[in-house]
Write an enzyme that holds these catalytic residues in place. Structure first.
Site, PDB file in Angstrom:
ATOM      1  N   ILE A 130       0.811  -1.227   0.000  1.00 23.28           N
ATOM      2  CA  ILE A 130       0.000   0.000   0.000  1.00 23.28           C
ATOM      3  C   ILE A 130       0.836   1.265   0.000  1.00 23.28           C
ATOM      4  CG2 ILE A 130      -2.010  -1.064   1.090  1.00 23.28           C
ATOM      5  CD1 ILE A 130      -1.083  -0.014   3.762  1.00 23.28           C
TER       6      ILE A 130
ATOM      7  N   GLY B   8      10.345   6.415   3.600  1.00 21.44           N
ATOM      8  CA  GLY B   8      11.784   6.578   3.699  1.00 21.44           C
ATOM      9  C   GLY B   8      12.471   5.427   4.402  1.00 21.44           C
TER      10      GLY B   8
ATOM     11  N   ASP C 248       9.024  14.876  11.249  1.00 25.15           N
ATOM     12  CA  ASP C 248       8.790  14.660   9.818  1.00 25.15           C
ATOM     13  C   ASP C 248       7.317  14.856   9.484  1.00 25.15           C
ATOM     14  OD1 ASP C 248       9.561  14.163   7.204  1.00 25.15           O
ATOM     15  OD2 ASP C 248       9.285  11.992   7.371  1.00 25.15           O
TER      16      ASP C 248
END
Length: 838
Positions: free
Chosen positions: A43, A47, A160
Site C-alpha cells: 500500500i 523513507g 517529519d
C-alpha cells in the site's frame, strides 16, 4: 529489468542480503519471512521501507505492516527502528495511528505493525478532492494539532510532519498521524546511541525547520514541529506548496537546503487572496525563522486557529481596541447594530474627542460600551498601556457619565464595567472607586435568577481590595454579597459568593479553616452543576490550591493547581492570567518539595507562553522572568539569574518604577554577590536607592534594599558606610514597615558600631534590640541568635567573659553561609581568646 530488481541484484552481487523470497503472486511470502501476519497487498513506500496491508490472526484484524529495506540494515538503523516502535507505543490518541507489534523476519530484518487506516488518503488530497472550504480545512488541521499535542505531552517530537504523513478517512473525517519513524524522545538522553547522529539530516527538507536544516548542535525541540505544522496549514490554505518548485528546479541540493533554511515562503495571502489577514498572521508566526518568535506550544497555535473559526482575536496580531471591536461586530452582525452615536462614543472613549454632550447620547454610549466589553471579553492592548492612551480615554469617559440622577441601573452597570477595565489594567484604586459608585447607583435590579445584581458589585469590590492586600475590607464586601442571597434555590450563585469570601478569608490566618470548608463545598456544587471547565469551578479550585500553598501543604496544593493547568486552557487559552499564575504557584510548590527540575521546566514553559502572547516589556513577561530568576537563585544558576534580573531592572528603571525596581534589584544583587562580584552587588543597590531617594513612598522596599546593602557593606569590611546606609531609616518616624525590617536596620547599626570599635555603644544598642525581639534566641529566630552572639562578643570586648560559655552553643545554631564573619569571629575567639580591647 525494473529499478527494484536492479537494486536487489546490485545489492546481492555486492555481498549484501539476497532478494527477499516472494510468493507466486509476487508479494512477499509471510511464511518464508517467518512473521505471524498474512500479507495481502503493498500500500505504500516510505523513507524507511515498504508498507503492506496484512491480516493478523489473533486478534483477527487488518494492520499496516512496515518492512525495512534490506539494503539499510546496519545495527544503528535497527536500533533506531526499535526506537520508533517504543516511541509510538507510548501514544494513545484518536489522531495518532496506534502501534501493535515489532519484530524481526527470518533474515534479520525489522518490521512493525500499526493501525490500518482504510479508504484513506493524505490530508491535502482529501481537501482538494472534496473541494473543502478553508474553514473545513482548518477544522481538519485542528485534529492534526490535537495529535501532535498528545505526542508533545509524552515528550516526543515527530520531526517529519508533512501531508503524506497525515491520513484522513471516513465520512465524518478522522485524522491519523503516521510515521513517527524519526521521532526524538526529548527525555531520553541515555538512549542517544540509537537516536540520530549529530549532524545527520533526517526528515523531508521542504518541511523541516531552519534549526533542523542547520544540523550540528542546534537545539531541535517541539517548536520544530510547529514550523512544520505552519507549512502544512500554508499548503491547506493556498493549495500550493510553500516553496516554488519551478524557481528551485536548477538549484543544487545544498542550494535547496540553504533556500529552505534562509528564505521563507511568500505570505499565504499573496498566493491566495481568500486567505484572511488573521490566518496569514497565524501562519506567519508559526513559520518565523527565529524559533523564539514562533508559537511556544502547539496549544497556542491551535487556539489561534480556533479563534479564526470563531471570529475571535488572534494573538499573532496586535490586539488594538478597534481590532477587537471589529471581531465582536462580525460575530454578532445579525443581532447587534452599531449606532452612529455608539461609534462616536467608542472613538472618543479610546483617545478621540466626544462629538456630542447630550444626556441621551451618553446613555446610549454607555449601553453600547457595556454590551461591547461583555461580548468582546476585552483585554487591554499592552502597547497602549505603556503609552497611557487607554487610561486617558477612560478618564474622558468618566466625565461623561455624570448625567442627571444618582440612582440609575445603567449608570451602575457602566461604573461596574469601567471598574473591571481598570482592574484588568492593574489600576485597583480606580477600580475600587467605580465599584463603589456602582453600588451607590444601583436601584435594586435583579438578574435572571431573581437575585440582586449588586451581589456582583460587592464581589468585584472584594476582589479589588484583595488585590491591594486590604483583607478585612475584602472579607466585609464578600459577606455583604452573601447576605443578599435570600433564594436558597440559587446554589450556584451562593457557591460563587463562597469562593470569593474564602479567597479573602484565606489571606488571614484566623480565616483559613472557614475558607477551606467554604471552598470544598463550593467546588462540589460547581463541579456538579457547571462542570470542570467552567470558570467559576476553576476559580474555586485555584483558590483552594492557593490556600493549601499558604499553609505549606504543597502536595495538596499541587493536585489542585494541576486541575487548573489541565482545564483552564479549554476555557480561556494558554495566556490567561489565572493559568499563568497557577503555573508559577505550582512551580513554587514543586520547588518547596525539592523537585527543582520540574519547577524549572514549568517556569520556562510559562515564560515562553508569556513572551509569545505579550510584548517584551509587558508586566506578565516581567513576572515570568522574575519567577524563573528566583528559582535559578535557589538552584545556584547565578549567571542566568543575573542576566534575567539585569533586563528586568533596566526596564523598571526606564519605566520609573521605583517600588518594582527596588524589589528586583535585591535579587540581582544576591546573584552578583553569589558570583563574588561584590563591587557589582554594592553598585546596583546604591544606584537604585539613589534613584528612589525622595520618592513619594520610600516604604518597605527601600528599607529592605538598604538592609541588604548595609549587610553587604559589613561583610566587605565597610562598617562606616553601613552605618550611613542604615541610619536614615532608623531615624525616620514616617517609615511604615514591618518591625522585623526595622530590627534588621538596628542590628546593622549596632554591628557597625561594634566593628568600628565603639563596643560600649554597640552593646547598648544590642541590649535594646534584644529587648524588642521576642522568643528564644536558641530556637528559630536567626536575628535574635545573631544579636545575642554579638552581645557576648561585645561584653568580652569590655572585659566581661561571662558570655563565652554560651558562644559555643550559638556557634552550632548560626547559619555559617548567611553569617560567615560572625562565625569566623566566634571560632577565633573560642580557639584563641584574645586580651580585652580596653
Amino acid at each position: 529489468m525494473s529499478i527494484e530488481d536492479f537494486r536487489n541484484t546490485k545489492t546481492h552481487r555486492s555481498g549484501g542480503p539476497p532478494p527477499r523470497p516472494q510468493s507466486e503472486a509476487g508479494e512477499f511470502d509471510s511464511v518464508v519471512l517467518g512473521i505471524p501476519y498474512q500479507i495481502e497487498a503493498k500500500i505504500g513506500r516510505g523513507g524507511m521501507g515498504t508498507v503492506y496491508r496484512a491480516r493478523q490472526e489473533v486478534p483477527n484484524r487488518l494492520v499496516a505492516l512496515k518492512l525495512i529495506s534490506g539494503g539499510r540494515l546496519d545495527q544503528e538503523f535497527q536500533l533506531r527502528f526499535k526506537s520508533e516502535y517504543e516511541v509510538l507505543a507510548l501514544m494513545n490518541h484518536p489522531n495518532v495511528a496506534a502501534v501493535y507489534d515489532v519484530g524481526l523476519t527470518n533474515s534479520g530484518e525489522s518490521y512493525f505493525t500499526m493501525e490500518y487506516v482504510p479508504d484513506s488518503c493524505n490530508i491535502l488530497e482529501y481537501c482538494q478532492g472534496g473541494n473543502l472550504s478553508i474553514s473545513e480545512r482548518m477544522n481538519l488541521f485542528l485534529q492534526v494539532c490535537r495529535g501532535v499535542m498528545h505526542a508533545h505531552q509524552h515528550a516526543v517530537i515527530h520531526r517529519d510532519l508533512k501531508p503524506a504523513n497525515i491520513l484522513v478517512h471516513g465520512g465524518d473525517p478522522l485524522v491519523k498521524i503516521i510515521d513517527f519513524g524519526i521521532a526524538k524522545q526529548l527525555e531520553s538522553n541515555e538512549l542517544m546511541h540509537y537516536q540520530t547522529r549529530q549532524g545527520d539530516l533526517v526528515g523531508t527538507p521542504a518541511y523541516m525547520s531552519p534549526e533542523q536544516l542547520a544540523g550540528g548542535k542546534v537545539l531541535v525541540d517541539t517548536r520544530s514541529d510547529i514550523y512544520a505544522l505552519g507549512l502544512i496549514l500554508y499548503q491547506l490554505a493556498t493549495d500550493l506548496p510553500p516553496f516554488d518548485r519551478k524557481s528551485m528546479a536548477n538549484m543544487t541540493y545544498d542550494a535547496c537546503l540553504r533556500h529552505f533554511r534562509e528564505v521563507g515562503p511568500e505570505p499565504a495571502r499573496e498566493r491566495n487572496a481568500t486567505v484572511s489577514a488573521d490566518l496569514d498572521a497565524v501562519i506567519g508566526k508559526a513559520l518565523a525563522k527565529d524559533v523564539e518568535k514562533r508559537y511556544a506550544t502547539v496549544e497556542a497555535f491551535a487556539a489561534d486557529v480556533q479563534n479564526i473559526l470563531e471570529n475571535r482575536p488572534v494573538s499573532a496580531r496586535p490586539r488594538g481596541f478597534f481590532y477587537l471591536a471589529g471581531k465582536f461586530l462580525r460575530r454578532n452582525r445579525f443581532r447587534f447594530v452599531f449606532s452612529a452615536a455608539c461609534g462616536a462614543m467608542l472613538l472618543a472613549a479610546f483617545g478621540l474627542q466626544w462629538l456630542h454632550r447630550q444626556h441621551q447620547f451618553a446613555r446610549e454610549s454607555a449601553e453600547s460600551l457595556n454590551d461591547l466589553m461583555e461580548a468582546v471579553q476585552w483585554t487591554p492592548n499592552p502597547n497602549f498601556i505603556s503609552q497611557g492612551k487607554e487610561l486617558a480615554a477612560l478618564r474622558q469617559l468618566e466625565k461623561d457619565l455624570n448625567w442627571p440622577g444618582r440612582e440609575d441601573r445603567l449608570k451602575a452597570k457602566t461604573h461596574n464595567t469601567l471598574g473591571e477595565v481598570y482592574f484588568q489594567l492593574d489600576q485597583a484604586d480606580f477600580a475600587i472607586v467605580h465599584f463603589k459608585k456602582a453600588l451607590e447607583s444601583d436601584v435594586g435590579a435583579l438578574d435572571e435568577h431573581k437575585t440582586p445584581v449588586r451581589i456582583d458589585y460587592h464581589l468585584n469590590l472584594s476582589r479589588a481590595y484583595r488585590a491591594k492586600g486590604e483583607v478585612e475590607r475584602a472579607i466585609a464586601q464578600a459577606r455583604a454579597a452573601k447576605k443578599l442571597i435570600d433564594n436558597p434555590a440559587v446554589t450556584v450563585q451562593e457557591a460563587v459568593v463562597n469562593v470569593h469570601l474564602a479567597a479573602a478569608l484565606s489571606q488571614s490566618e484566623e480565616g483559613a479553616f472557614e475558607a477551606e470548608n467554604l471552598l470544598i463545598r463550593a467546588i462540589d456544587v460547581l463541579r456538579a452543576v457547571e462542570g470542570e471547565t467552567h470558570d467559576d469551578f476553576l476559580l474555586g479550585v485555584g483558590c483552594l490550591a492557593d490556600l493549601y500553598q499558604r499553609q505549606r501543604k504543597y502536595s495538596r496544593a499541587e493536585v489542585y493547581y494541576r486541575i487548573v493547568l489541565e482545564k483552564r486552557p479549554l476555557v480561556e487559552g494558554l495566556s490567561s492570567p489565572p493559568l499563568l499564575s497557577a503555573q508559577n504557584n505550582l512551580a513554587f510548590c514543586l520547588r518547596r518539595q525539592g523537585r527543582f527540575d520540574e519547577a524549572e521546566a514549568l517556569l520556562r514553559q510559562s515564560l515562553a507562553i508569556r513572551k509569545d502572547a505579550f510584548p517584551e516589556r509587558h508586566p506578565s513577561v516581567v513576572r515570568g522572568m522574575d519567577s524563573l530568576g528566583r528559582l535559578l537563585l535557589v538552584t545556584g544558576e547565578f549567571e542566568e539569574a543575573a542576566a534575567l534580573y539585569r533586563q528586568i531592572v533596566a526596564h523598571l528603571r526606564a519605566k520609573g518604577d521605583c517600588s518594582g525596581g527596588l524589589k528586583m534589584v535585591n535579587h540581582l544583587a544576591r546573584a552578583l554577590w553569589a558570583m563574588q562580584d561584590y563591587e557589582g552587588a554594592l553598585a546596583v543597590l546604591k544606584d537604585m536607592l539613589a534613584r528612589c531617594e525622595g520618592a513619594a513612598n520610600p516604604d518597605q522596599r527601600s528599607l529592605r534594599t538598604a538592609n541588604i546593602l548595609g549587610q553587604y557593606q559589613l561583610e566587605c569590611g565597610m562598617p562606616r558606610q553601613a552605618l550611613v546606609t542604615a541610619f536614615p531609616f532608623i531615624a525616620a518616624d514616617d517609615v511604615q514597615a514591618p518591625k522585623k525590617r526595622l530590627h534588621v536596620s538596628r542590628y546593622i547599626e549596632a554591628r557597625a558600631f561594634y566593628e568600628i570599635g565603639a563596643s560600649d555603644i554597640a552593646l547598648d544598642l544590642f541590649y535594646r534590640l534584644a529587648a524588642e525581639l521576642t522568643g528564644d534566641p536558641m530556637a528559630e529566630d536567626e536575628l535574635a541568635l545573631r544579636v545575642h552572639a554579638y552581645i557576648s562578643l561585645a561584653q568580652f570586648a569590655e572585659g566581661d567573659r561571662s558570655g563565652l560559655p554560651i558562644l559555643q552553643a550559638y556557634l552550632a545554631k548560626i547559619d555559617a553561609a548567611e553569617n560567615p564573619k560572625l562565625v569566623r569571629e566566634i571560632v577565633q575567639l573560642l580557639d584563641n581568646p584574645p586580651e580585652p580591647k580596653f
